[in-house]
Design an enzyme around this catalytic site. Structure first.
Site, PDB file in Angstrom:
ATOM      1  N   GLY A 100       0.871  -1.184   0.000  1.00 49.79           N
ATOM      2  CA  GLY A 100       0.000   0.000   0.000  1.00 49.79           C
ATOM      3  C   GLY A 100       0.898   1.221   0.000  1.00 49.79           C
TER       4      GLY A 100
ATOM      5  N   GLY B  53      -0.078   4.358  -0.400  1.00 44.71           N
ATOM      6  CA  GLY B  53      -0.901   5.562  -0.226  1.00 44.71           C
ATOM      7  C   GLY B  53      -0.257   6.495   0.797  1.00 44.71           C
TER       8      GLY B  53
ATOM      9  N   GLY C 111       1.380   4.343   3.724  1.00 45.22           N
ATOM     10  CA  GLY C 111       2.465   3.484   3.256  1.00 45.22           C
ATOM     11  C   GLY C 111       3.678   4.299   2.833  1.00 45.22           C
TER      12      GLY C 111
ATOM     13  N   ASP D  79       2.284  -1.419  -4.531  1.00 44.11           N
ATOM     14  CA  ASP D  79       0.867  -1.080  -4.707  1.00 44.11           C
ATOM     15  C   ASP D  79       0.338  -1.871  -5.888  1.00 44.11           C
ATOM     16  OD1 ASP D  79      -1.719   0.557  -4.929  1.00 44.11           O
ATOM     17  OD2 ASP D  79      -0.700   1.678  -3.342  1.00 44.11           O
TER      18      ASP D  79
ATOM     19  N   ARG E  75     -19.965   0.346   7.635  1.00 43.23           N
ATOM     20  CA  ARG E  75     -18.835  -0.278   8.318  1.00 43.23           C
ATOM     21  C   ARG E  75     -18.627  -1.704   7.798  1.00 43.23           C
ATOM     22  NH1 ARG E  75     -16.790   1.001  13.527  1.00 43.23           N
ATOM     23  NH2 ARG E  75     -15.710  -0.779  14.419  1.00 43.23           N
TER      24      ARG E  75
ATOM     25  N   THR F 242      -4.066  -1.675   8.398  1.00 41.98           N
ATOM     26  CA  THR F 242      -5.357  -1.442   7.735  1.00 41.98           C
ATOM     27  C   THR F 242      -6.532  -1.612   8.704  1.00 41.98           C
ATOM     28  OG1 THR F 242      -4.359  -2.260   5.704  1.00 41.98           O
ATOM     29  CG2 THR F 242      -6.773  -2.171   5.773  1.00 41.98           C
TER      30      THR F 242
ATOM     31  N   ARG G  49      -1.336   9.570  20.913  1.00 40.88           N
ATOM     32  CA  ARG G  49      -2.324  10.662  20.979  1.00 40.88           C
ATOM     33  C   ARG G  49      -2.550  11.078  22.425  1.00 40.88           C
ATOM     34  NH1 ARG G  49      -5.854   7.929  16.233  1.00 40.88           N
ATOM     35  NH2 ARG G  49      -4.905   9.114  14.531  1.00 40.88           N
TER      36      ARG G  49
ATOM     37  N   HIS H 119      -9.088  -1.156  18.567  1.00 40.96           N
ATOM     38  CA  HIS H 119      -8.756   0.162  18.026  1.00 40.96           C
ATOM     39  C   HIS H 119     -10.051   0.830  17.584  1.00 40.96           C
ATOM     40  CE1 HIS H 119      -6.330   3.252  16.366  1.00 40.96           C
ATOM     41  NE2 HIS H 119      -6.545   2.947  15.107  1.00 40.96           N
TER      42      HIS H 119
HETATM   43  N1  APR Z   1      -2.507  -4.316  -3.042  1.00 40.84           N
HETATM   44  C1  APR Z   1      -1.686  -3.275  -2.820  1.00 40.84           C
HETATM   45  N2  APR Z   1      -2.129  -2.039  -2.563  1.00 40.84           N
HETATM   46  C2  APR Z   1      -3.459  -1.841  -2.527  1.00 40.84           C
HETATM   47  C3  APR Z   1      -4.383  -2.902  -2.713  1.00 40.84           C
HETATM   48  C4  APR Z   1      -3.857  -4.186  -2.991  1.00 40.84           C
HETATM   49  N3  APR Z   1      -4.642  -5.223  -3.191  1.00 40.84           N
HETATM   50  N4  APR Z   1      -5.638  -2.383  -2.605  1.00 40.84           N
HETATM   51  C5  APR Z   1      -5.506  -1.074  -2.343  1.00 40.84           C
HETATM   52  N5  APR Z   1      -4.190  -0.744  -2.298  1.00 40.84           N
HETATM   53  C6  APR Z   1      -3.576   0.558  -2.093  1.00 40.84           C
HETATM   54  C7  APR Z   1      -4.292   1.690  -2.808  1.00 40.84           C
HETATM   55  O1  APR Z   1      -4.015   1.681  -4.203  1.00 40.84           O
HETATM   56  C8  APR Z   1      -3.721   2.907  -2.099  1.00 40.84           C
HETATM   57  O2  APR Z   1      -2.549   3.413  -2.714  1.00 40.84           O
HETATM   58  O3  APR Z   1      -3.615   0.938  -0.735  1.00 40.84           O
HETATM   59  C9  APR Z   1      -3.348   2.354  -0.706  1.00 40.84           C
HETATM   60  C10 APR Z   1      -4.147   2.977   0.429  1.00 40.84           C
HETATM   61  O4  APR Z   1      -3.721   4.285   0.531  1.00 40.84           O
HETATM   62  P1  APR Z   1      -4.660   5.524   0.917  1.00 40.84           P
HETATM   63  O5  APR Z   1      -5.932   5.408   0.154  1.00 40.84           O
HETATM   64  O6  APR Z   1      -3.849   6.756   0.820  1.00 40.84           O
HETATM   65  O7  APR Z   1      -5.054   5.211   2.449  1.00 40.84           O
HETATM   66  P2  APR Z   1      -4.220   5.533   3.763  1.00 40.84           P
HETATM   67  O8  APR Z   1      -4.632   6.849   4.302  1.00 40.84           O
HETATM   68  O9  APR Z   1      -2.771   5.260   3.558  1.00 40.84           O
HETATM   69  O10 APR Z   1      -4.831   4.426   4.743  1.00 40.84           O
HETATM   70  C11 APR Z   1      -4.604   3.059   4.529  1.00 40.84           C
HETATM   71  O11 APR Z   1      -4.594   2.569   6.849  1.00 40.84           O
HETATM   72  O12 APR Z   1      -5.126   3.890   8.672  1.00 40.84           O
HETATM   73  C12 APR Z   1      -5.571   2.895   7.822  1.00 40.84           C
HETATM   74  O13 APR Z   1      -7.949   3.206   7.793  1.00 40.84           O
HETATM   75  C13 APR Z   1      -6.773   3.352   7.041  1.00 40.84           C
HETATM   76  O14 APR Z   1      -7.286   1.193   6.203  1.00 40.84           O
HETATM   77  C14 APR Z   1      -6.716   2.439   5.869  1.00 40.84           C
HETATM   78  C15 APR Z   1      -5.212   2.244   5.636  1.00 40.84           C
END
Ligand code: APR
Length: 310
Positions: free
Chosen positions: A10, A12, A15, A34, A91, A122, A154, A178
Site C-alpha cells: 500500500g 498511499g 504506506g 501497490d 462499516r 489497515t 495521541r 482500536h
Molecule cells: N494491493 C496493494 N495495494 C493496494 C491494494 C492491494 N490489493 N488495494 C488497495 N491498495 C492501495 C491503494 O491503491 C492505495 O494506494 O492501498 C493504498 C491505500 O492508501 P490511501 O488510500 O492513501 O489510504 P491511507 O490513508 O494510507 O490508509 C490506509 O490505513 O489507517 C488505515 O484506515 C486506514 O485502512 C486504511 C489504511
C-alpha cells in the site's frame, strides 16, 4: 552480512510516509508495493524518496513496484493497503472490502517471504490482523497489529499539552480494540514517573481520555477527505524498529489472545514485548472490575466486526 529488507504494502498516504521514515532511520532497504494500476506513482514516490538520501544522509535503497517478486525474502512486511471508509459506505462494506485486500496481499506475502514478520495497520485493525493471521498460517507471534502505539501517542500528546511538559517524559497505557471503545488505563500512565492522577484533575483527565478515544475521528473530520497518516506511520516504524533491532520493548500491540485477559480466539490490543520473535510475550495485568467491564465492551465491538468476516 545482509541488510534487512522491509516491504510496505500500500503506497498511499500511510504506506509512503512509513517507507520514508523507515529509510530515514536506516532500518533496512525498503520495497513499496501497490496495485499494477498505480505502478507509475509508486515508482515515482520511491525514487523521489531515494533522491532525498544524499541530502539527509541515509544509505538505504527504496524501490516502488507492483510485483511481489521484488519483495522476496523480506524480514518484515507492513500492510497499509486497503480503502478508508468513504461517505455512504457502511462499516460492514469496509470490513468486507478490506478483508478481500488482506486475503489477496497475504497470499502473495506468504509465497514470497515465508519467514517474515507482518505488521497490519489497515482498518478495522483488530479484524484485519485476525484475517491476515488466518490467511497466512503463520504462528501468532509473527502477525502483529498496530493500534496501541498510535492511541497512546495521541494520549501522550494531549497530556504533554495539558501539563506543558516534554512528550518524552509522558507514558500512556491503553487496552482493547482500536476504536471508540478502547480502554485507556490512566492509573498506569505517568509524567516523569509521577502518576498522572496526582498531576491532572479528574475532569481534565476524563476529557483527555475521551479525546484520545475519538482521536482518529478528530483527524478525519479536519482532513475532510482521508484519515490520519503521519502518526500512524511513526507508530508502525517504532514497532518495526523494536522487532528488527530486537529491542524487547514493552509496546501495546494487537496480539492473538488464547485466554489472556479472559478472552480467546481474537486479536486485541494488549501490552506486549516486541523483539526479534515478533510478539514475544503478552503481558497480563490485574484489572479492576470497571476496567474488566470496559474491556468486555471493547471485545464485544471487535467480535461484532469479526462477525462480518466471511
Ligand atoms: N494491493 C496493494 N495495494 C493496494 C491494494 C492491494 N490489493 N488495494 C488497495 N491498495 C492501495 C491503494 O491503491 C492505495 O494506494 O492501498 C493504498 C491505500 O492508501 P490511501 O488510500 O492513501 O489510504 P491511507 O490513508 O494510507 O490508509 C490506509 O490505513 O489507517 C488505515 O484506515 C486506514 O485502512 C486504511 C489504511
Amino acid at each position: 552480512l545482509k541488510r534487512k529488507k522491509i516491504s510496505v504494502i500500500g503506497a498511499g498516504f500511510t504506506g509512503a510516509t512509513t517507507a520514508f521514515l523507515l529509510a530515514q532511520k536506516e532500518l533496512g532497504d525498503v520495497v513499496l508495493v501497490d496495485i499494477p494500476q498505480a505502478e507509475g506513482p509508486t515508482k515515482g514516490k520511491a525514487l523521489d524518496m531515494l533522491e532525498a538520501s544524499p541530502v539527509q544522509g541515509f544509505d538505504t535503497n527504496i524501490i516502488g513496484t507492483s510485483s511481489y517478486e521484488d519483495t522476496k525474502d523480506s524480514d518484515l512486511v507492513i500492510i497499509t493497503a486497503g480503502v478508508a471508509r468513504k461517505p455512504g459506505m457502511s462499516r460492514d462494506d469496509l470490513v468486507q472490502t478490506n478483508q478481500k485486500v488482506m486475503k489477496a496481499v497475504t497470499a502473495e506475502i506468504v509465497k514470497s517471504s515465508p519467514n517474515c514478520h507482518i505488521i497490519v495497520l489497515t482498518n478495522p485493525a483488530d479484524a484485519m490482523t485476525y484475517t491476515v493471521f488466518k490467511e497466512s498460517g503463520f504462528p501468532k507471534n509473527r502477525v502483529i497489529g498496530q493500534s496501541g502505539v498510535l492511541d497512546t501517542a495521541r494520549f501522550r500528546t494531549f497530556v504533554a499539552q495539558e501539563l506543558n511538559l516534554s512528550v518524552k517524559d509522558i507514558t500512556g497505557f491503553v487496552l482493547g480494540g482500536h476504536g471508540d471503545d478502547m480502554v485507556p488505563l490512566v492509573r498506569y500512565s505517568y509524567a516523569g514517573g509521577i502518576p498522572l492522577e496526582t498531576l491532572i484533575p479528574q475532569d481534565r483527565l476524563d476529557a483527555i481520555v475521551e479525546r484520545t478515544r475519538k482521536g482518529g475521528g478528530e483527524i478525519v473530520s479536519l482532513l475532510g477527505n482521508g484519515s490520519a497518516y503521519y502518526a500512524p506511520a511513526a507508530s508502525l516504524v517504532e514497532m518495526a524498529e523494536a522487532i528488527l533491532k530486537d529491542q524487547r520493548r514493552i509496546l501495546p500491540a494487537i496480539a492473538y489472545l488464547e485466554g489472556e485477559y479472559g478472552h480467546e480466539g481474537l486479536y486485541l490490543g494488549v501490552p506486549t514485548i516486541l523483539g526479534k520473535g515478533g510478539i514475544e510475550k503478552v503481558i497480563e495485568l490485574e484489572l479492576t472490575e470497571d476496567e474488566k467491564a470496559a474491556l468486555q465492551k471493547s471485545v464485544d465491538s471487535v467480535r461484532s466486526v469479526m462477525s462480518v468476516l466471511s
